[in-house]
Design a protein around this motif. Structure first.
Motif, short mmCIF file in Angstrom:
data_model
loop_
_atom_site.label_atom_id
_atom_site.label_comp_id
_atom_site.label_asym_id
_atom_site.label_seq_id
_atom_site.Cartn_x
_atom_site.Cartn_y
_atom_site.Cartn_z
N ARG A 70 130.00 78.99 69.32
CA ARG A 70 130.63 78.37 68.15
C ARG A 70 131.52 77.18 68.52
N LEU A 71 132.24 77.33 69.64
CA LEU A 71 133.28 76.34 69.93
C LEU A 71 132.95 75.44 71.12
N GLY A 72 131.87 75.79 71.86
CA GLY A 72 131.54 75.05 73.09
C GLY A 72 131.41 73.55 72.87
N ARG A 73 130.89 73.17 71.70
CA ARG A 73 130.62 71.75 71.47
C ARG A 73 131.89 70.92 71.28
N ARG A 74 133.03 71.60 71.20
CA ARG A 74 134.29 70.83 71.09
C ARG A 74 134.59 70.07 72.38
N ALA A 75 134.08 70.59 73.51
CA ALA A 75 134.29 69.88 74.78
C ALA A 75 132.94 69.76 75.47
N MET A 76 132.34 68.58 75.36
CA MET A 76 131.01 68.37 75.96
C MET A 76 131.18 67.60 77.27
N SER A 77 130.17 67.73 78.14
CA SER A 77 130.18 66.96 79.39
C SER A 77 130.00 65.48 79.08
N SER A 78 130.80 64.65 79.76
CA SER A 78 130.62 63.21 79.56
C SER A 78 129.73 62.62 80.65
N ALA A 79 129.26 63.47 81.59
CA ALA A 79 128.42 62.96 82.69
C ALA A 79 126.97 62.87 82.24
N GLU A 80 126.28 61.87 82.74
CA GLU A 80 124.85 61.72 82.47
C GLU A 80 124.09 62.78 83.26
N PRO A 81 123.27 63.65 82.60
CA PRO A 81 122.55 64.67 83.38
C PRO A 81 121.61 64.04 84.41
N GLN A 82 121.65 64.58 85.66
CA GLN A 82 120.76 64.05 86.71
C GLN A 82 119.38 64.68 86.59
N LEU A 83 119.35 65.91 86.05
CA LEU A 83 118.09 66.62 85.87
C LEU A 83 117.96 66.97 84.39
N GLY A 84 116.72 67.06 83.92
CA GLY A 84 116.51 67.48 82.54
C GLY A 84 116.70 68.98 82.40
N GLU A 85 116.60 69.45 81.16
CA GLU A 85 116.72 70.89 80.92
C GLU A 85 115.46 71.61 81.41
N TRP A 86 114.31 70.92 81.34
CA TRP A 86 113.03 71.54 81.68
C TRP A 86 112.36 70.78 82.81
N ILE A 87 111.69 71.53 83.67
CA ILE A 87 110.80 70.86 84.63
C ILE A 87 109.48 71.63 84.65
N ASP A 88 108.48 70.96 85.20
CA ASP A 88 107.16 71.59 85.32
C ASP A 88 107.14 72.35 86.66
N PRO A 89 106.96 73.68 86.62
CA PRO A 89 106.97 74.42 87.89
C PRO A 89 105.88 73.97 88.86
N LEU A 90 104.79 73.40 88.30
CA LEU A 90 103.73 72.90 89.20
C LEU A 90 104.23 71.71 90.03
N ASP A 91 105.14 70.93 89.46
CA ASP A 91 105.71 69.80 90.22
C ASP A 91 106.42 70.33 91.45
N ILE A 92 107.14 71.43 91.29
CA ILE A 92 107.87 72.00 92.43
C ILE A 92 106.88 72.42 93.52
N LEU A 93 105.74 72.95 93.09
CA LEU A 93 104.76 73.43 94.07
C LEU A 93 104.01 72.27 94.73
N SER A 94 104.09 71.08 94.14
CA SER A 94 103.37 69.96 94.76
C SER A 94 104.30 69.05 95.56
N MET A 95 105.61 69.31 95.53
CA MET A 95 106.56 68.42 96.22
C MET A 95 106.72 68.82 97.69
#
Ligand code: B12
Ligand code: SF4
Ligand code: SF4
Length: 351
Positions: A250-275
């Motif tokens: 309910r209240l979390g959004r009162r203080a949001m991160s001001s930093a630009e996310p370095q990673l997205g919320e989602w990644i493709d697990p196949l990418d991890i297996l190919s790196m």
């Protein structure tokens, strides 16, 4: 001769820390943390700490600020919000990154605290900054500094803002006036105990790491069979006991991160297996990866594929089959498990 600069006031410290996004600051006396010490010992005896080292490596040190800074008098404790905007859930194979792990919030927090520690030292006192360091139990420090209360999910909840905050402290020989502790805000709520997918919160405020997905994702070795399905799409960290927490939601959004996310919320697990090893450590190096061995990230990606991959996803099945036939017996066993899970879903969809 240059005059010694004055000790910065807590108001000046709070204002300066706000410029890097730190929203809450409090002061605790640098006394021994008896409760945390007892909890560390008890969790070890009961097995709840599993094979974790962290603050268990030297419980005496992590609960005695004076062992880190001679003649320590005060802890200046700070909280930095890490909540960022959600994105939509992709269809099919996907891996979810917990909220705190999408940016290196600890380095922002440490950077701010180190600058203040430098100013305190310039005024002739001792001061060292810690954040997510094995040398101090951060949540206990934050509780003692009046930043918030211990939620039943073990997280430190800030009144009016919830728990999506990382915590850090400056241990100093300078004397600052301690803040007042905050009263419990959970009341009769038990949503986190009921909402944990593995029943890891065994009593209010007590997490059994052997069942906690956040730890199992970090722990090296074979992922426990009875926890694999519950892992769902999580590749690093678990937010569930906070996602069900009314004040945090309910209240979390009162203080949001001001930093630009370095990673997205989602990644493709196949990418991890190919790196390559190198690019995995480059991309995810700020995470705690046991032994700095990317093999454990691959293991997690394989389980997540087993839980999310569509039975018609030929490319993913080909990669899993290759790993299943490969030389790394630990990864091969996880891949065979994933293939059989995916096949099981195809059976179910035919019924
Ligand atoms: C080891 C560790 C873990 C382990 C174990 C967690 C645990 N609960 O012990 C694992 C890997 C599982 C983990 C997971 C997470 N972690 Co962690 N972790 C740590 C670390 C390195 C040490 C924690 C520690 O010493 N635990 C020891 C035990 C004894 O402490 P405790 O669980 O807090 O126990 C206290 C309560 O039980 C309380 N208590 C006592 N009696 C009672 C009675 C009642 C009724 C209640 C409610 C409480 C209570 O007192 C105890 C002692 O202080 C700290 C960083 C640090 N240096 O402190 C980060 C830290 C605790 N983690 C953090 C985060 C963000 C997480 C995750 C949310 C990450 C994620 N999304 O996956 C999850 C949350 C899981 C959870 N519900 O706790 C933050 C927490 C921020 C906050 N607002 O609380 C910290 C402080 C890092 C930081 N510097 O910001 N973590
Ligand atoms: S982090 Fe996840 S697994 Fe761990 S206690 Fe919270 S909900 Fe349960
Ligand atoms: S879910 Fe309820 S009991 Fe758990 S920490 Fe949040 S308010 Fe407290």
């Amino acid at each position: 001769m240059r005059a010694t600069p004055p000790l910065p006031s807590i108001e000046a410290i709070t204002a300066e820390l706000a410029t890097v996004g730190i929203t809450h600051v409090g002061v605790a006396p640098a006394t021994h943390m008896d409760r945390a010490r007892r909890a560390l010992e008890n969790r070890k005896v009961s097995g709840y700490s599993d094979t974790m080292s962290f603050t268990w490596r030297n419980p005496d040190r992590s609960t005695t600020p004076e062992m880190s800074v001679k003649n320590a008098q005060s802890l200046i404790v700070a909280a930095l919000p890490y909540l960022s905007e959600d994105t939509t859930t992709p269809e099919g194979r996907r891996a979810h990154i917990a909220r705190y792990a999408r940016t290196d919030h600890y380095s922002i927090l440490r950077g701010g605290l180190r600058e203040i520690a430098r100013q305190i030292r310039a005024a002739g006192e001792r001061a060292v900054a810690f954040a997510d360091d094995n040398a101090l139990v951060d949540r206990e420090a934050a509780y003692l500094a009046g930043l918030g209360w211990f939620g039943k999910n073990a997280n430190l909840l800030i009144p009016g803002a919830g728990s999506y905050f990382v915590l850090g402290s400056i241990v100093t020989s300078a004397r600052y006036n301690p803040s007042e502790p905050v009263a419990d805000g959970c009341g009769s709520c038990t949503r986190c105990l009921d909402g944990c997918p593995t029943g890891a919160i065994v009593a209010p405020g007590v997490v059994d790491a052997r069942r906690c997905l956040a730890w199992l994702l970090q722990k090296p070795g074979t992922f426990p069979h009875d926890m694999r399905t519950a892992l769902g799409d999580r590749i690093y960290g678990c937010d569930e006991c906070q996602e069900v927490c009314p004040p945090t939601v309910r209240l979390g959004r009162r203080a949001m991160s001001s930093a630009e996310p370095q990673l997205g919320e989602w990644i493709d697990p196949l990418d991890i297996l190919s790196m390559s090893d190198e690019s995995l450590l480059d991309t995810f190096g700020v995470w705690y990866i046991a032994e700095r061995n990317p093999r454990w990230l691959r293991r997690n990606a394989i389980i997540v594929l087993g839980n999310t991959c569509d039975p018609s996803d030929v490319r993913a099945l080909r990669v899993l089959t290759q790993i299943g036939d490969g030389d790394d017996e630990v990864l091969a066993e996880h891949a065979r498990w994933a293939i059989s899970e995916i096949a099981g879903r195809s059976e179910t969809s035919r019924v």
